[in-house]
Design a protein around this motif. Structure first.
Motif, short mmCIF file in Angstrom:
data_model
loop_
_atom_site.label_atom_id
_atom_site.label_comp_id
_atom_site.label_asym_id
_atom_site.label_seq_id
_atom_site.Cartn_x
_atom_site.Cartn_y
_atom_site.Cartn_z
N LEU A 50 -36.30 -11.71 -18.47
CA LEU A 50 -36.15 -11.71 -19.93
C LEU A 50 -34.90 -10.91 -20.30
CD1 LEU A 50 -39.87 -10.77 -20.84
CD2 LEU A 50 -38.85 -13.03 -21.08
N HIS A 51 -34.42 -11.08 -21.52
CA HIS A 51 -33.33 -10.23 -21.97
C HIS A 51 -33.85 -8.79 -22.00
CE1 HIS A 51 -31.14 -13.82 -22.92
NE2 HIS A 51 -32.08 -14.23 -23.75
N VAL A 52 -33.13 -7.89 -21.37
CA VAL A 52 -33.64 -6.51 -21.25
C VAL A 52 -33.24 -5.72 -22.50
CG1 VAL A 52 -33.64 -4.43 -19.82
CG2 VAL A 52 -33.62 -6.70 -18.75
N THR A 53 -34.14 -5.77 -23.47
CA THR A 53 -33.92 -5.16 -24.79
C THR A 53 -35.06 -4.19 -25.09
OG1 THR A 53 -35.26 -6.82 -25.90
CG2 THR A 53 -32.92 -7.36 -25.59
N THR A 54 -34.95 -3.53 -26.23
CA THR A 54 -36.01 -2.60 -26.64
C THR A 54 -37.33 -3.34 -26.84
OG1 THR A 54 -35.28 -2.86 -28.93
CG2 THR A 54 -34.44 -0.95 -27.75
N GLU A 55 -37.24 -4.60 -27.31
CA GLU A 55 -38.45 -5.38 -27.57
C GLU A 55 -39.11 -5.78 -26.25
OE1 GLU A 55 -35.43 -6.04 -29.02
OE2 GLU A 55 -35.95 -5.09 -30.92
N THR A 56 -38.28 -6.20 -25.31
CA THR A 56 -38.81 -6.56 -23.99
C THR A 56 -39.46 -5.34 -23.34
OG1 THR A 56 -37.20 -8.32 -23.72
CG2 THR A 56 -38.14 -7.42 -21.70
N ALA A 57 -38.85 -4.17 -23.54
CA ALA A 57 -39.43 -2.96 -22.97
C ALA A 57 -40.85 -2.76 -23.49
CB ALA A 57 -38.56 -1.75 -23.33
N GLY A 346 -29.83 -8.66 -30.23
CA GLY A 346 -30.84 -9.71 -30.17
C GLY A 346 -31.67 -9.73 -31.44
N HIS A 347 -32.75 -10.50 -31.40
CA HIS A 347 -33.58 -10.62 -32.60
C HIS A 347 -34.24 -9.29 -32.93
CE1 HIS A 347 -32.89 -14.63 -31.56
NE2 HIS A 347 -34.10 -15.06 -31.31
N PRO A 348 -34.42 -9.02 -34.21
CA PRO A 348 -35.12 -7.80 -34.61
C PRO A 348 -36.56 -7.78 -34.09
CG PRO A 348 -33.95 -8.78 -36.45
CD PRO A 348 -33.91 -9.79 -35.35
N VAL A 351 -39.79 -9.95 -35.41
CA VAL A 351 -40.08 -11.32 -34.96
C VAL A 351 -40.44 -11.35 -33.49
CG1 VAL A 351 -38.88 -12.81 -36.63
CG2 VAL A 351 -37.63 -11.92 -34.69
N MET A 352 -39.78 -10.47 -32.70
CA MET A 352 -40.12 -10.44 -31.27
C MET A 352 -41.57 -10.01 -31.08
SD MET A 352 -37.45 -11.69 -30.01
CE MET A 352 -38.05 -11.75 -28.35
N ASP A 353 -42.11 -9.28 -32.04
CA ASP A 353 -43.51 -8.86 -32.02
C ASP A 353 -44.42 -10.08 -31.80
OD1 ASP A 353 -45.75 -7.24 -32.35
OD2 ASP A 353 -45.74 -7.42 -34.53
N1 ADE Z 1 -34.18 -13.06 -27.38
C1 ADE Z 1 -33.55 -12.93 -28.56
N2 ADE Z 1 -33.64 -11.69 -29.03
C2 ADE Z 1 -34.34 -10.97 -28.13
C3 ADE Z 1 -34.75 -9.62 -28.06
N3 ADE Z 1 -34.48 -8.75 -29.02
N4 ADE Z 1 -35.45 -9.25 -26.98
C4 ADE Z 1 -35.73 -10.14 -26.00
N5 ADE Z 1 -35.38 -11.41 -26.01
C5 ADE Z 1 -34.68 -11.84 -27.07
#
Ligand code: ADE
Length: 418
Positions: A50-57, A346-348, A351-353
């Motif tokens: 997955l994209h390694v972002t705060t949301e993925t974390a 990435g997306h806020p 929405v990732m929620d």
């Molecule tokens: N894809 C698009 N935005 C993202 C995000 N913030 N985290 C993970 N995957 C994404």
């Protein structure tokens, strides 16, 4: 613990940002609370790409709290947030393999490192992990119960695999959940793509000709938000229905040949390749800005752009100038990779929620129901989708009506008419 991240010294900042994102991820938090109690993923090894972002974390922490043993690898070479990767390793002890700007070899090496845990479940965004597992690590297939897929492009690839009978385990298409694509693809991509273009360029959108290639859910979001900022939005399409929808939504629809002549900014979100190519570069105005927000960096024909240029130079972070014979300049943002993740965050998280609530509950569903599933691509079960919508509304403090008994009876009857 195995890992490969840029710099563990970034971990403190990453942790703060992960906690900041969690504030807007209330549905995932409720799932995390129930996972802590019930441990539905105990004994499950899960490899996530997955994209390694705060949301993925926050998703990874939820899965870990559900009892899963994890490995996380990036789903794009340019989308990793290095501080988040560091925090996942240092503070959350989640093996993470991701470095922003990694080359193609490192990207695939990292995918293999995640697969080394011998996953029971794969969680993919774009289907690179599934395709690597099916082509280069076939020995691992026997362990896999199922997988989930996050994005439109990945679902298309996996459906093609299923059609060819090449898919060897069931996949839940998280992208197809209503609580995913109606919101993440539209409002998430809409906001984050504009955010990426603005962070990379700092240009004013008002009054500009802003060309959006494609009119799927992601493009709809970008077109809507660009219009909201005062741009003259032009849509290009190959699908007559979608083109008609764009016309009736009030946008100008042109062929790319025509749009190329007037566009100031171009964004591709089609899922297809060479959507903007040599013939279009030729007719563009000097100063045209090109970005992509589709999953892969094939939508803009970058090799052709390179061939047509006599000088190529970086002019700002994420902005490369291609100077052509005759003096015309075209600017390419973020190497033609997902601009919302390359130049923005990435997306806020709000929405990732919902997207990641679908991921977490789909992983649990695979664990519980894999024996009944074929080697095919499935939608997220409707009750999961509806539950997430209810929880999200509740977390936003929005109350809705419910049907009265009279209304329920009316909807179920066919006898009452004029
Ligand atoms: N894809 C698009 N935005 C993202 C995000 N913030 N985290 C993970 N995957 C994404």
């Amino acid at each position: 613990m195995n890992y490969d991240v840029k710099d563990l010294k970034l971990a403190e900042q990453g942790k703060l940002r992960i906690e900041w994102a969690a504030r807007e991820m209330n549905v995932l938090k409720q799932i995390q609370d129930s996972f802590i109690k019930t441990k539905p993923l105990k004994g499950i090894k899960l490899a996530a790409c997955l994209h390694v972002t705060t949301e993925t974390a926050n998703l990874m922490i939820t899965l870990r709290d559900g009892g899963a043993e994890l490995a996380l690898t990036a789903s794009n070479p340019l989308s990793t947030q290095d501080d988040v990767a560091a925090a996942l390793v240092k503070y959350y002890e989640i093996p993470t393999f991701a470095i922003k700007g990694e080359d193609n070899d490192t990207y695939y090496k990292h995918l293999h490192s995640a697969l080394d845990i011998k996953p029971h479940i794969t969680m993919d965004d774009g289907a690179d992990l599934v395709s690597t597992l099916h082509s280069k690590r076939k020995d691992l297939l026997q362990n896999v119960l199922g997988g989930t897929e996050e994005t439109t492009t990945g679902v298309i690839r996996l459906k093609a695999m299923a059609k060819d009978k090449a898919l060897k385990y069931p996949i839940i298409a998280v992208n197809n959940a209503k609580t995913k694509h109606f919101f993440d693809n539209r409002y998430g991509t809409g906001q984050s793509t504009i955010d990426g273009i603005i962070r990379a360029t700092n240009i004013l959108l008002a009054g500009k000709y802003f060309v959006v290639a494609g009119y799927g859910w992601c493009s709809k979001g970008v077109a809507m938000r660009a219009r909201g900022m005062g741009a003259n939005v032009v849509i290009t399409e190959v699908d007559p229905l979608k083109a008609l929808e764009a016309v009736m939504d009030g946008f100008t629809v042109l062929s790319m040949n025509e749009a190329a002549k007037i566009g100031d900014i171009f964004v591709t979100l089609t899922g297809n390749k060479s959507v903007i190519r040599g013939e279009h570069f030729k007719s563009m105005k000097s100063g045209a800005i090109l970005a992509n927000s589709g999953h892969f960096n094939v939508e803009i024909d970058i090799p052709a752009l390179k061939k047509m240029s006599k000088k190529i130079r970086n002019v700002r972070e994420f902005v490369v100038e291609y100077k052509m014979n005759g003096g015309k300049s075209i600017f390419l943002l973020g190497e033609g990779r997902l601009i919302n993740l390359a130049a923005a965050e990435g997306h806020p998280s709000s929405v990732m929620d919902m997207s990641f609530a679908n991921q977490a509950l789909s992983a649990k569903y695979i664990r519980e129901h894999h024996k009944k599933l074929q080697m095919d691509v499935y939608d997220v079960p409707e009750p999961i989708d509806m539950k997430i919508a209810e929880l999200k509304l509740k977390s936003m403090g929005t109350k809705i009506d419910s049907l009265t008994p009279l209304q329920e009876k009316y909807l179920n009857s066919w006898k009452e008419g004029t």
